[in-house]
Design a protein around this motif. Structure first.
Motif, PDB file in Angstrom:
ATOM      1  N   ILE A 289     -43.987  40.040   1.762  1.00 34.63           N
ATOM      2  CA  ILE A 289     -45.095  39.184   2.207  1.00 34.63           C
ATOM      3  C   ILE A 289     -45.827  38.601   1.006  1.00 34.63           C
ATOM      4  N   SER A 290     -46.104  39.437   0.023  1.00 32.84           N
ATOM      5  CA  SER A 290     -46.812  38.980  -1.180  1.00 32.84           C
ATOM      6  C   SER A 290     -46.020  37.901  -1.907  1.00 32.84           C
ATOM      7  N   ASP A 291     -44.716  38.122  -2.101  1.00 34.50           N
ATOM      8  CA  ASP A 291     -43.874  37.145  -2.802  1.00 34.50           C
ATOM      9  C   ASP A 291     -43.741  35.853  -2.004  1.00 34.50           C
ATOM     10  N   SER A 292     -43.620  35.965  -0.676  1.00 35.58           N
ATOM     11  CA  SER A 292     -43.468  34.787   0.176  1.00 35.58           C
ATOM     12  C   SER A 292     -44.731  33.935   0.170  1.00 35.58           C
ATOM     13  N   LEU A 293     -45.897  34.583   0.220  1.00 34.54           N
ATOM     14  CA  LEU A 293     -47.148  33.836   0.168  1.00 34.54           C
ATOM     15  C   LEU A 293     -47.296  33.124  -1.173  1.00 34.54           C
ATOM     16  N   ARG A 294     -46.937  33.826  -2.242  1.00 30.13           N
ATOM     17  CA  ARG A 294     -47.044  33.225  -3.571  1.00 30.13           C
ATOM     18  C   ARG A 294     -46.143  31.989  -3.679  1.00 30.13           C
ATOM     19  N   ALA A 295     -44.909  32.102  -3.174  1.00 32.78           N
ATOM     20  CA  ALA A 295     -43.983  30.977  -3.219  1.00 32.78           C
ATOM     21  C   ALA A 295     -44.460  29.825  -2.343  1.00 32.78           C
ATOM     22  N   ALA A 296     -44.989  30.155  -1.156  1.00 31.17           N
ATOM     23  CA  ALA A 296     -45.448  29.116  -0.231  1.00 31.17           C
ATOM     24  C   ALA A 296     -46.611  28.326  -0.805  1.00 31.17           C
ATOM     25  N   PHE A 297     -47.535  28.988  -1.468  1.00 28.69           N
ATOM     26  CA  PHE A 297     -48.707  28.304  -2.004  1.00 28.69           C
ATOM     27  C   PHE A 297     -48.414  27.551  -3.301  1.00 28.69           C
ATOM     28  N   LYS A 298     -47.233  27.755  -3.869  1.00 26.33           N
ATOM     29  CA  LYS A 298     -46.846  27.010  -5.065  1.00 26.33           C
ATOM     30  C   LYS A 298     -45.879  25.863  -4.747  1.00 26.33           C
ATOM     31  N   ALA A 299     -45.522  25.713  -3.471  1.00 26.44           N
ATOM     32  CA  ALA A 299     -44.465  24.782  -3.088  1.00 26.44           C
ATOM     33  C   ALA A 299     -44.817  23.323  -3.330  1.00 26.44           C
ATOM     34  N   THR A 300     -46.034  22.922  -3.037  1.00 26.67           N
ATOM     35  CA  THR A 300     -46.444  21.520  -3.163  1.00 26.67           C
ATOM     36  C   THR A 300     -47.842  21.445  -3.765  1.00 26.67           C
ATOM     37  N   PRO A 301     -48.235  20.269  -4.235  1.00 31.27           N
ATOM     38  CA  PRO A 301     -49.616  20.113  -4.743  1.00 31.27           C
ATOM     39  C   PRO A 301     -50.659  20.444  -3.688  1.00 31.27           C
ATOM     40  N   PHE A 302     -50.395  20.044  -2.428  1.00 30.28           N
ATOM     41  CA  PHE A 302     -51.361  20.323  -1.370  1.00 30.28           C
ATOM     42  C   PHE A 302     -51.483  21.831  -1.109  1.00 30.28           C
ATOM     43  N   SER A 303     -50.358  22.532  -1.176  1.00 27.64           N
ATOM     44  CA  SER A 303     -50.402  23.979  -0.949  1.00 27.64           C
ATOM     45  C   SER A 303     -51.139  24.684  -2.084  1.00 27.64           C
ATOM     46  N   ARG A 304     -51.054  24.137  -3.304  1.00 27.59           N
ATOM     47  CA  ARG A 304     -51.803  24.722  -4.419  1.00 27.59           C
ATOM     48  C   ARG A 304     -53.308  24.558  -4.203  1.00 27.59           C
ATOM     49  N   ILE A 305     -53.700  23.394  -3.672  1.00 28.72           N
ATOM     50  CA  ILE A 305     -55.116  23.172  -3.350  1.00 28.72           C
ATOM     51  C   ILE A 305     -55.554  24.139  -2.254  1.00 28.72           C
TER      52      ILE A 305
END
Length: 368
Positions: free
Chosen positions: A258-274
């Motif tokens: 879960i931790s790794d998946s959330l980290r990858a998901a939030f780094k996927a696009t500029p909008f997800s980083r925001i």
């Protein structure tokens, strides 16, 4: 009885500095953090004296620590039988010996689990009334304490009905002294909550744990399922070591996934980083909740002495958590209370719960 330094009257912990995946550096780093918050503790640190003294000097904690020299180290690849034959000069053996000789209240080690259990059983011996010792771990849950106790987490793959009753008593005592719960709720892990489900020994254990609950001073909630581990339905989950170890490893793996998946998901696009920046506070709370380091420290129960097993890969945060748990159990005099409690297991199993519900257990000291 709480073991303390005769000069300073501080609680004494015995720590195996070697055997972890990264050597003694994380152990000393965690020790430094722990001692900064626990001025009433003195530590016996076991391992190569020259190497440890150098690390302690850098952290400026030499006054709170006594180094006990030990030349050899138990590695993760050593077989328990090999350690039993040739391990007397190891830091692990030395750390356990300090508890056996009453020089320390609790032993903490990041080393080889099988070897640690083997040496602990031989040097500390099983407590009266215990057929099979158990490893108790803390499981993040929705309970008031934030954790549930699960045992056995892998000390022995087998457990009959009498072993499961002993686990219930030991787990309840651990919850009182480790989590501060005066009357813990105990559940028996099964494939369903219905009375007719499960293996024969589980059905028998279900009955004798229920009968033992009133005088054992815990609440028995009956069978629980795997989904109840984090639910908060029970403060103590009782099972055999085979099932418990698989559940533990599955839970840790799921938390990391879960931790790794959330980290990858939030780094996927500029909008997800925001989005990650906006949700940083909530994500921090989630990370803290499922962080395995917070519950680092499996406790060996059923021995004439308390041993806390830390993850071999533990960093300074994990080591500090294991030491904090050890200190809490040491201050409470947990070992003596547990021994008194499990010594009455056979009597409790035969008790009629409708009689003398308010009686205290004969010969057992009251847990806090």
């Amino acid at each position: 009885m709480t073991v303390s330094d005769p000069v300073t009257d501080k609680l004494v912990l015995s720590v195996d500095a070697m055997g972890g995946d990264q050597g003694p550096a994380p152990i000393v780093a965690g020790l430094s953090r722990f001692l900064a918050k626990n001025k009433d503790v003195h530590v016996m640190l076991h391992g190569p004296a020259e190497q440890l003294n150098t690390l302690l000097s850098k952290k400026k904690i030499t006054s709170c620590v006594t180094v006990v020299h030990a030349d050899d180290v138990v590695t993760m690849h050593d077989k328990p039988s090999q350690v039993m034959r040739h391990g007397k000069a190891t830091s692990m053996w030395s750390a356990i010996e300090a508890v056996r000789s009453k020089d320390a209240a609790v032993c903490v080690s990041c080393g080889n689990t099988g070897a640690l259990m083997a040496v602990s059983m031989v040097r500390l011996r099983k407590a009266e009334g215990v057929n099979r010792p158990a490893i108790a771990c803390l499981w993040p849950s929705r309970t008031k304490a934030g954790f549930s106790v699960m045992l056995d987490a892998g000390a022995d793959i087998r457990a009959d009905e009498e072993d499961l009753l002993t686990y219930a008593l030991m787990g309840a005592s651990y919850a009182r002294n480790g989590l501060g719960l005066p009357r813990p709720r105990v559940g028996l892990l099964n494939v369903g909550v219905e009375d007719h489900k499960g293996r024969a020994e589980l059905k028998v254990a279900h009955d004798i744990i229920r009968r033992a609950a009133p005088r054992g001073e815990f609440e028995y909630v009956g069978f629980v399922e795997g989904g109840d581990l984090p639910s908060g339905r029970a403060d103590v989950i009782v099972t055999d070591g085979f099932t418990g170890n698989i559940a533990l490893k599955t839970g840790e793996g799921t938390a990391n996934f879960i931790s790794d998946s959330l980290r990858a998901a939030f780094k996927a696009t500029p909008f997800s980083r925001i989005a990650a920046l906006l949700a940083a506070t909530s994500l921090g709370r989630l990370k803290k909740k499922i962080d395995p380091r917070r519950v680092n420290g499996g406790v060996f129960l059923g021995l004439n002495g308390t041993v806390v097993k830390s993850h071999g890969s533990a960093d300074a945060t994990g080591v500090e958590a294991a030491l904090s748990l050890a200190a809490q159990l040491g201050r409470s005099g947990f070992s003596d209370k547990l021994a008194a409690r499990v010594a009455t297991a056979a009597t409790l199993a035969q008790d009629d719960p409708t009689e003398d519900k308010d009686a205290t257990v004969t010969g057992a000291s009251k847990d806090t």
